[in-house]
Enzyme design. Structure first.
Site, PDB file in Angstrom:
ATOM      1  N   ARG A 118       0.827  -1.210   0.000  1.00  0.00           N
ATOM      2  CA  ARG A 118       0.000   0.000   0.000  1.00  0.00           C
ATOM      3  C   ARG A 118       0.858   1.257   0.000  1.00  0.00           C
ATOM      4  O   ARG A 118       0.982   1.953  -0.997  1.00  0.00           O
ATOM      5  CB  ARG A 118      -0.949  -0.019   1.216  1.00  0.00           C
ATOM      6  CG  ARG A 118      -2.153   0.932   1.112  1.00  0.00           C
ATOM      7  CD  ARG A 118      -1.850   2.390   1.323  1.00  0.00           C
ATOM      8  NE  ARG A 118      -1.283   2.706   2.620  1.00  0.00           N
ATOM      9  CZ  ARG A 118      -0.878   3.904   2.971  1.00  0.00           C
ATOM     10  NH1 ARG A 118      -0.959   4.924   2.120  1.00  0.00           N
ATOM     11  NH2 ARG A 118      -0.329   4.129   4.150  1.00  0.00           N
ATOM     12  N   ASP A 119       1.512   1.536   1.094  1.00  0.00           N
ATOM     13  CA  ASP A 119       2.308   2.758   1.221  1.00  0.00           C
ATOM     14  C   ASP A 119       3.470   2.765   0.229  1.00  0.00           C
ATOM     15  O   ASP A 119       3.841   3.805  -0.304  1.00  0.00           O
ATOM     16  CB  ASP A 119       2.837   2.861   2.664  1.00  0.00           C
ATOM     17  CG  ASP A 119       3.304   4.261   3.022  1.00  0.00           C
ATOM     18  OD1 ASP A 119       2.983   5.205   2.275  1.00  0.00           O
ATOM     19  OD2 ASP A 119       3.994   4.414   4.046  1.00  0.00           O
ATOM     20  N   HIS A 175      10.938   6.774   7.915  1.00  0.00           N
ATOM     21  CA  HIS A 175      11.423   6.904   6.540  1.00  0.00           C
ATOM     22  C   HIS A 175      12.928   7.150   6.583  1.00  0.00           C
ATOM     23  O   HIS A 175      13.448   7.688   7.558  1.00  0.00           O
ATOM     24  CB  HIS A 175      10.701   8.054   5.831  1.00  0.00           C
ATOM     25  CG  HIS A 175       9.318   7.684   5.386  1.00  0.00           C
ATOM     26  ND1 HIS A 175       8.794   8.063   4.180  1.00  0.00           N
ATOM     27  CD2 HIS A 175       8.343   6.964   5.996  1.00  0.00           C
ATOM     28  CE1 HIS A 175       7.565   7.590   4.050  1.00  0.00           C
ATOM     29  NE2 HIS A 175       7.266   6.922   5.149  1.00  0.00           N
ATOM     30  N   HIS A 201       7.020   4.325  12.551  1.00  0.00           N
ATOM     31  CA  HIS A 201       6.965   4.272  11.082  1.00  0.00           C
ATOM     32  C   HIS A 201       8.015   5.266  10.577  1.00  0.00           C
ATOM     33  O   HIS A 201       7.765   6.465  10.527  1.00  0.00           O
ATOM     34  CB  HIS A 201       5.557   4.663  10.619  1.00  0.00           C
ATOM     35  CG  HIS A 201       5.364   4.669   9.131  1.00  0.00           C
ATOM     36  ND1 HIS A 201       4.479   3.832   8.490  1.00  0.00           N
ATOM     37  CD2 HIS A 201       5.935   5.415   8.151  1.00  0.00           C
ATOM     38  CE1 HIS A 201       4.514   4.078   7.176  1.00  0.00           C
ATOM     39  NE2 HIS A 201       5.393   5.038   6.955  1.00  0.00           N
ATOM     40  N   ASN A 220      10.099   4.835   2.727  1.00  0.00           N
ATOM     41  CA  ASN A 220      10.021   3.855   3.811  1.00  0.00           C
ATOM     42  C   ASN A 220      11.320   3.072   4.005  1.00  0.00           C
ATOM     43  O   ASN A 220      11.982   2.716   3.039  1.00  0.00           O
ATOM     44  CB  ASN A 220       8.917   2.840   3.499  1.00  0.00           C
ATOM     45  CG  ASN A 220       7.548   3.472   3.445  1.00  0.00           C
ATOM     46  OD1 ASN A 220       7.038   3.934   4.451  1.00  0.00           O
ATOM     47  ND2 ASN A 220       6.944   3.495   2.269  1.00  0.00           N
ATOM     48  N   CYS A 273       9.893   9.519  -1.244  1.00  0.00           N
ATOM     49  CA  CYS A 273       9.453  10.589  -0.357  1.00  0.00           C
ATOM     50  C   CYS A 273       9.103  11.784  -1.242  1.00  0.00           C
ATOM     51  O   CYS A 273       9.996  12.426  -1.783  1.00  0.00           O
ATOM     52  CB  CYS A 273      10.551  10.958   0.641  1.00  0.00           C
ATOM     53  SG  CYS A 273      10.029  12.216   1.808  1.00  0.00           S
TER      54      CYS A 273
END
Length: 304
Positions: free
Chosen positions: A17-18, A211, A209, A251, A242
């Site tokens: 998804r992300d 990055h 979470h 990520n 990003c």
């Protein structure tokens, strides 16, 4: 600060998804299904599989219902979907999602730029989704973006993060993600924020979470482990850029996180070799090298 690190960690795999949502070329549903199935077989307890948002805004997620219908589900695995509103929630319910994800920001400027409303308004909008999730016995996860810095306002006060944690807690969230959307967080800052928000929400249900925009993601994960955080999000092959930092990675790569945890003797229940395979599979489809350093190194080692 805790001296002992957690013995077990849950990894929430967000690649399907992300990771894939910002890809320009349309990825066929069967490729997404194959990726989720590979990740399921690798042993993940929680996979963020899809997003029920308007295809106008996120075209890549237009096949989410097809993906959710096509995956081979494993009992006990949580398949999560992002739901921005009741329409999204109803689609998630129809698709058999195990968990719905609602999202806000710790930055007022980010909220205004991205969802055209204040933080308070964004939380109020999700009240109906939260109530519906509870009514249908679906897990509810809240995600807080820009918890360590914002592309528009710069610094974000830890108190702002704590305030949003309390608001999401009051909506009934089972888990809350503290997200470093632009990857600017550093180890001591991360520890300070995590310890602060743990005063308002159980630390066992808080997740990091991170990055890797500035190369700090693994350091921030280790720093979080030191203060008792035991849930982390990562993306296979480092999928996901990003959008606020040109050319930057997004990520943190799952393979890199697993390599770190393996070296620390922390259990995840995940087969690193199978994740490397999944990462190489999706990277081959996308026609580029995986961003994961550990994944690429382990793949190259196999070739001798």
């Amino acid at each position: 600060m805790q001296s002992a690190l957690p013995q077990q960690v849950k990894i929430v795999e967000v690649g399907p998804r992300d990771g894939l949502q910002n890809e320009k070329e349309t990825i066929p549903a069967e490729i997404k299904i194959a990726l989720v199935d590979r990740l399921t077989a690798a042993g993940f307890a929680n996979i963020e599989a899809a997003s029920f948002v308007s295809p106008k805004w996120v075209p890549q997620m237009a096949t989410s219902a097809e993906v959710m219908a096509g995956i081979a589900r494993k009992p006990g695995v949580i398949y999560s979907v992002l739901t921005p509103n009741m329409k999204g929630f109803e689609a998630a319910l129809a698709a058999g999602a195990d968990e719905v994800v609602i999202f806000s920001s710790a930055s007022e400027a980010f909220a205004q730029k991205n969802i055209n409303c204040s933080i308070a308004e964004s939380i109020a909008r999700f009240a109906e989704v939260a109530a519906a999730a509870k009514l249908n016995n679906i897990r509810l996860r809240g995600s807080i973006s820009c918890a360590f810095g914002c592309p528009y306002q710069g610094e974000v006060a830890p108190a702002s993060v704590a305030d949003v944690v309390k608001r999401l807690r009051d909506l009934g969230c089972d888990e809350i993600d503290i997200a470093d959307t632009i990857g600017v967080g550093t180890a001591l800052q991360v520890q300070h924020v995590m310890q602060l928000v743990a005063q308002d929400f159980p630390i066992a249900s808080l997740s990091g979470h991170f990055h890797d925009t500035y190369g700090q993601a693994l350091a921030n994960i280790y720093a979080s482990l030191e203060v008792g955080i035991s849930i982390f999000h990562s993306s296979v092959a480092g999928l996901g850029g990003c959008p606020y930092a040109k050319g930057a990675t997004g990520n943190v790569a799952t393979e890199d996180v697993l390599f770190l945890l393996q070296g620390l003797g922390i259990q995840t229940g995940i087969n690193l070799d199978a994740v490397v395979d999944a990462g190489q599979f999706i990277s081959t489809h996308l026609g580029r090298k995986a961003v994961s350093r550990a994944g690429n190194a382990l793949a190259a080692k196999r070739l001798g």
